[in-house]
Design a protein around this motif. Sequence first.
Motif, PDB file in Angstrom:
ATOM      1  N   TYR A 173      39.516  26.136  43.468  1.00  0.00           N
ATOM      2  CA  TYR A 173      40.615  27.447  43.156  1.00  0.00           C
ATOM      3  C   TYR A 173      39.969  28.241  41.848  1.00  0.00           C
ATOM      4  N   GLU A 174      39.428  27.391  40.807  1.00  0.00           N
ATOM      5  CA  GLU A 174      38.827  28.170  39.930  1.00  0.00           C
ATOM      6  C   GLU A 174      37.854  28.957  40.230  1.00  0.00           C
ATOM      7  N   GLU A 175      36.673  28.677  41.209  1.00  0.00           N
ATOM      8  CA  GLU A 175      35.691  29.528  41.486  1.00  0.00           C
ATOM      9  C   GLU A 175      36.279  30.915  42.190  1.00  0.00           C
ATOM     10  N   GLU A 176      37.437  30.716  42.929  1.00  0.00           N
ATOM     11  CA  GLU A 176      38.015  31.825  43.944  1.00  0.00           C
ATOM     12  C   GLU A 176      38.448  32.586  42.695  1.00  0.00           C
ATOM     13  N   ALA A 177      39.239  32.042  41.464  1.00  0.00           N
ATOM     14  CA  ALA A 177      40.009  32.907  40.506  1.00  0.00           C
ATOM     15  C   ALA A 177      38.863  33.766  39.922  1.00  0.00           C
ATOM     16  N   ARG A 178      37.517  32.969  39.626  1.00  0.00           N
ATOM     17  CA  ARG A 178      36.689  33.930  38.864  1.00  0.00           C
ATOM     18  C   ARG A 178      36.176  35.153  39.616  1.00  0.00           C
ATOM     19  N   GLN A 179      35.979  34.679  41.075  1.00  0.00           N
ATOM     20  CA  GLN A 179      35.676  35.833  41.773  1.00  0.00           C
ATOM     21  C   GLN A 179      36.634  36.884  42.004  1.00  0.00           C
ATOM     22  N   ALA A 180      37.753  36.461  41.877  1.00  0.00           N
ATOM     23  CA  ALA A 180      38.715  37.526  42.199  1.00  0.00           C
ATOM     24  C   ALA A 180      38.978  38.370  40.910  1.00  0.00           C
ATOM     25  N   ALA A 181      38.655  37.758  39.667  1.00  0.00           N
ATOM     26  CA  ALA A 181      38.774  38.694  38.227  1.00  0.00           C
ATOM     27  C   ALA A 181      37.527  39.580  38.400  1.00  0.00           C
ATOM     28  N   ALA A 182      36.289  39.048  38.626  1.00  0.00           N
ATOM     29  CA  ALA A 182      35.177  40.033  38.936  1.00  0.00           C
ATOM     30  C   ALA A 182      35.405  41.359  39.771  1.00  0.00           C
ATOM     31  N   GLN A 183      36.210  40.802  40.626  1.00  0.00           N
ATOM     32  CA  GLN A 183      36.469  42.009  41.812  1.00  0.00           C
ATOM     33  C   GLN A 183      37.405  42.758  41.070  1.00  0.00           C
ATOM     34  N   VAL A 184      38.395  42.347  40.446  1.00  0.00           N
ATOM     35  CA  VAL A 184      39.442  43.306  39.781  1.00  0.00           C
ATOM     36  C   VAL A 184      38.950  44.229  38.778  1.00  0.00           C
ATOM     37  N   LEU A 185      37.865  43.617  38.003  1.00  0.00           N
ATOM     38  CA  LEU A 185      37.015  44.314  37.100  1.00  0.00           C
ATOM     39  C   LEU A 185      36.515  45.696  37.629  1.00  0.00           C
ATOM     40  N   GLU A 186      36.009  45.122  39.007  1.00  0.00           N
ATOM     41  CA  GLU A 186      35.078  46.318  39.572  1.00  0.00           C
ATOM     42  C   GLU A 186      36.027  47.505  40.026  1.00  0.00           C
ATOM     43  N   GLU A 187      37.139  47.098  40.390  1.00  0.00           N
ATOM     44  CA  GLU A 187      37.997  48.019  40.720  1.00  0.00           C
ATOM     45  C   GLU A 187      38.514  48.859  39.913  1.00  0.00           C
ATOM     46  N   GLY A 188      38.607  48.189  38.627  1.00  0.00           N
ATOM     47  CA  GLY A 188      38.861  49.034  37.458  1.00  0.00           C
ATOM     48  C   GLY A 188      37.656  49.934  36.943  1.00  0.00           C
ATOM     49  N   GLY A 189      36.531  49.859  37.578  1.00  0.00           N
ATOM     50  CA  GLY A 189      35.357  50.576  37.089  1.00  0.00           C
ATOM     51  C   GLY A 189      34.437  50.064  36.169  1.00  0.00           C
TER      52      GLY A 189
ATOM     53  N   THR B  27      38.707  31.720  31.694  1.00  0.00           N
ATOM     54  CA  THR B  27      37.805  32.887  31.470  1.00  0.00           C
ATOM     55  C   THR B  27      38.402  33.997  32.468  1.00  0.00           C
ATOM     56  N   PRO B  28      38.970  33.866  33.680  1.00  0.00           N
ATOM     57  CA  PRO B  28      39.198  34.649  34.621  1.00  0.00           C
ATOM     58  C   PRO B  28      40.359  35.639  33.804  1.00  0.00           C
ATOM     59  N   THR B  29      41.226  34.834  33.005  1.00  0.00           N
ATOM     60  CA  THR B  29      42.391  35.522  32.349  1.00  0.00           C
ATOM     61  C   THR B  29      41.910  36.529  31.075  1.00  0.00           C
ATOM     62  N   VAL B  30      40.698  35.829  30.685  1.00  0.00           N
ATOM     63  CA  VAL B  30      40.281  36.598  29.549  1.00  0.00           C
ATOM     64  C   VAL B  30      39.556  37.934  30.118  1.00  0.00           C
ATOM     65  N   LEU B  31      39.194  37.998  31.239  1.00  0.00           N
ATOM     66  CA  LEU B  31      38.464  39.086  31.918  1.00  0.00           C
ATOM     67  C   LEU B  31      39.609  40.365  31.996  1.00  0.00           C
ATOM     68  N   LEU B  32      40.436  39.544  32.718  1.00  0.00           N
ATOM     69  CA  LEU B  32      41.506  40.611  33.067  1.00  0.00           C
ATOM     70  C   LEU B  32      42.178  41.197  31.831  1.00  0.00           C
ATOM     71  N   ARG B  33      42.536  40.458  30.641  1.00  0.00           N
ATOM     72  CA  ARG B  33      42.773  40.984  29.407  1.00  0.00           C
ATOM     73  C   ARG B  33      42.083  42.141  29.206  1.00  0.00           C
ATOM     74  N   PHE B  34      40.335  41.635  29.058  1.00  0.00           N
ATOM     75  CA  PHE B  34      39.436  42.659  28.529  1.00  0.00           C
ATOM     76  C   PHE B  34      39.840  43.752  29.400  1.00  0.00           C
ATOM     77  N   LEU B  35      39.783  44.011  30.575  1.00  0.00           N
ATOM     78  CA  LEU B  35      40.026  45.176  31.129  1.00  0.00           C
ATOM     79  C   LEU B  35      41.431  45.914  30.815  1.00  0.00           C
TER      80      LEU B  35
END
Length: 269
Positions: free
Chosen positions: A35-51, A204-212
């Motif tokens: 689940y944690e790995e899936e969340a990390r991958q999802a966060a990276a994908q959301v970042l890329e979708e956000g440019g 960390t995935p939440t941090v990445l989303l907050r960063f975006l």
Amino acid sequence: MEWSKLKTIILLMLAGVNLFLLLLVGLRAGRGAVYEEEARQAAAQVLEEGGITFGLEQVPDDISLPVLSLTRDREREEADAQSLLGDVSGVRPRYTGAGGTAEFSMNGSFLVEFSGTAHSLQPGQDVADTSRAYLARIGFQATEGWVEHQGDLTVFTCLQLWEGTPVFSCPATLTWQGSSLVRMEGVRLAGEASAGTGQSLLSTPTVLLRFLSGISQGGYVCSRIDGMEAGYLAAGSSRTVQLSPVWRVRTDTGYFYVDAATGAVTPAE
């Protein structure tokens, strides 16, 4: 049934229960890791979708640093000045010796100006190693740092480590002219630290989303994340300082801090 046989059966049953529990814990841990790995991958994908391209091979593990409260200790300042300059005179915050002057401020900043050639590199000595050794004399444990050349000046810059963790708001700079050390300045922490009250930190995935989100809301511009490093930022009154866990995010346009507890995003100065 004989007691010895009954005891053997009971022991086997207990062993079986323990094995079952271990398997259950292992399955849960495995699922949690998935689940944690899936969340990390999802966060990276959301970042890329956000440019914002995530340029790291993998998303770092969650930050695990405690919030610390530090009470500054200024009692050793005269001894620190003496370790650098020889016998010194003067009273806090400024000391004078044969080797130069040293000044220590209430907010943790320090400035040492050396005179003469007593503090010079010997043949074969390395600027970075020697600079870190000078900082160690005043209780400043330094990161590896980096060296820059500016004409006849060589400048070594680093950060302070607190219990092995970098404090991004405590830099130090040592300036060498030729082979002689002429100036040492920065901000240091000195004193006793204690863990603060329990404060939950963001994954960390939440941090990445907050960063975006923070990049967008703050009007900042970046298109790629090239690095993430966990550390501290120091803030507070002159006497008491709080060390807050943060991520320092390196992007193609500079560094940003993301507070590991609140997710607040600020550009590094």
